[in-house]
Motif scaffolding. Structure first.
Motif, PDB file in Angstrom:
ATOM      1  N   GLY A   1      42.280  35.433  51.002  1.00  0.00           N
ATOM      2  CA  GLY A   1      42.548  35.039  49.611  1.00  0.00           C
ATOM      3  C   GLY A   1      41.860  35.963  48.626  1.00  0.00           C
ATOM      4  O   GLY A   1      42.439  36.364  47.608  1.00  0.00           O
ATOM      5  N   ALA A   2      40.609  36.307  48.943  1.00  0.00           N
ATOM      6  CA  ALA A   2      39.867  37.212  48.055  1.00  0.00           C
ATOM      7  C   ALA A   2      40.512  38.589  48.033  1.00  0.00           C
ATOM      8  O   ALA A   2      40.560  39.251  46.985  1.00  0.00           O
ATOM      9  CB  ALA A   2      38.415  37.311  48.523  1.00  0.00           C
ATOM     10  N   LEU A   3      41.030  39.028  49.171  1.00  0.00           N
ATOM     11  CA  LEU A   3      41.687  40.342  49.223  1.00  0.00           C
ATOM     12  C   LEU A   3      42.969  40.331  48.379  1.00  0.00           C
ATOM     13  O   LEU A   3      43.246  41.286  47.647  1.00  0.00           O
ATOM     14  CB  LEU A   3      42.001  40.708  50.680  1.00  0.00           C
ATOM     15  N   SER A   4      43.731  39.250  48.471  1.00  0.00           N
ATOM     16  CA  SER A   4      44.956  39.151  47.665  1.00  0.00           C
ATOM     17  C   SER A   4      44.634  39.166  46.175  1.00  0.00           C
ATOM     18  O   SER A   4      45.368  39.729  45.375  1.00  0.00           O
ATOM     19  CB  SER A   4      45.727  37.873  48.016  1.00  0.00           C
ATOM     20  N   GLU A   5      43.510  38.544  45.815  1.00  0.00           N
ATOM     21  CA  GLU A   5      43.162  38.466  44.400  1.00  0.00           C
ATOM     22  C   GLU A   5      42.530  39.758  43.885  1.00  0.00           C
ATOM     23  O   GLU A   5      42.881  40.249  42.812  1.00  0.00           O
ATOM     24  CB  GLU A   5      42.190  37.298  44.183  1.00  0.00           C
TER      25      GLU A   5
END
Ligand code: FE2
Length: 311
Positions: free
Chosen positions: A44-48
């Motif tokens: 999720g952090a990578l997508s954001e």
């Protein structure tokens, strides 16, 4: 303003590095097992944030880096053509200053049909100064375009090839550089990708060009005009607002979403030894705004990477 955020939802100690791209995660040991919640939080952090810097990764071996990278999906082999590193695991590409310097803006391996979705880099040998990596958010760049240029870009396709000047010889060449360059172009790959790619997880549109994109596939446009158009879009990608400058520390691991970023290794360390080990995660075939997919013109890359539809 919150500088460091730790939430029960993610459990990650995360600090943004800029408005548009980059986050630093501290206190997370990646060398051992990670529970599914933590893996989901990292994804999720990578997508954001597009690029994550793991300050205390705790990874000391290629095997540990492999295990971590495999959390994102099946791994590619080291490279479609650079395969001469005997003794290295088959998934590991040593990014070694003795062999090459990637001081051109690029997205990794876009000359194949399904470039890696994620790249992981681990600091192995660092120069005493310099050697930073710049990483740009190509979705933020797309959003910065006037709507008229967005609509134009949405319709364009570009041919990417490894037979590009990405690997052009420098004035002074060592034997290892020559070996690397010969291997790099030992088999030609040519693939046509949309200039605007829709990210399969986030739905964001990002400019998908870089150093391997040689020319637009556009009837009636000369190579010269094609270069000018590509330069216009490329200039937006590398605006400082959309770029994070990552300094390397011993043992540091950096992960970026290769579907929606470009990067550049700054050649500012007087050619001191610098080595990062790269392991990449197999990706999907890029999708254009109208749903059409990329297609290969030359070269079968199935030995390098399986096709992963999502993840
Ligand atoms: Fe790269």
């Amino acid at each position: 303003m919150t500088i460091t955020a730790t939430t029960a939802a993610t459990g990650l100690r995360l600090r943004k590095l800029g408005q548009h791209i980059g986050a630093r995660i501290e206190g997370l040991d990646l060398s051992g097992p990670l529970d599914p919640g933590t893996v989901a939080a990292i994804r999720g952090a990578l997508s954001e944030h597009k690029a994550l810097v793991f300050a205390d990764a705790g990874i000391a071996t290629d095997a540990q880096q492999e295990a971590f990278a495999a959390r994102f999906g099946p791994l590619t082999t080291a490279h479609p053509t650079v395969t001469f590193h005997e003794g290295a695991p088959k998934t590991v590409l040593p990014v070694d200053s003795e062999e090459s310097v990637a001081n051109q803006w690029h997205t990794d391996v876009t000359f194949v049909l399904n470039p890696p979705q994620v790249s992981t880099l681990r600091a192995v040998v660092l120069p005493p100064y310099g050697g930073e990596t710049l990483i740009a958010n190509t979705a933020a760049a797309y959003r910065s375009l006037p709507s008229e240029l967005q609509r134009l870009a949405d319709t364009l396709w570009a041919e990417h090839t490894n037979a590009s000047d990405y690997i052009k010889p420098r004035t002074v060449q060592g034997e290892k550089e020559q070996q690397y360059q010969q291997a790099f172009v030992s088999q030609t790959f040519r693939t046509v990708h949309p200039v605007v790619r829709v990210h399969p997880l986030t739905g964001e549109k990002g400019l998908f060009i870089g150093a391997f994109a040689q020319r637009l596939r556009l009837l009636g446009v000369s190579a010269y005009e094609s270069a000018d158009l590509l330069r216009t879009f490329q200039a937006h990608i590398t605006r400082p607002e959309y770029v994070v400058r990552v300094s390397w520390d011993p043992g540091q691991v950096v992960v970026f979403d290769n579907r929606i970023t470009q990067h550049y290794a700054i050649d500012n360390y007087d050619r001191a030894p610098r080595k990062l080990n790269r392991i990449t995660v197999a990706g999907d075939i890029p999708t254009a705004v109208d749903g059409q997919r990329s297609y290969a013109l030359e070269g079968d890359s199935s030995h390098y990477s399986q096709i992963v539809e999502l993840g």
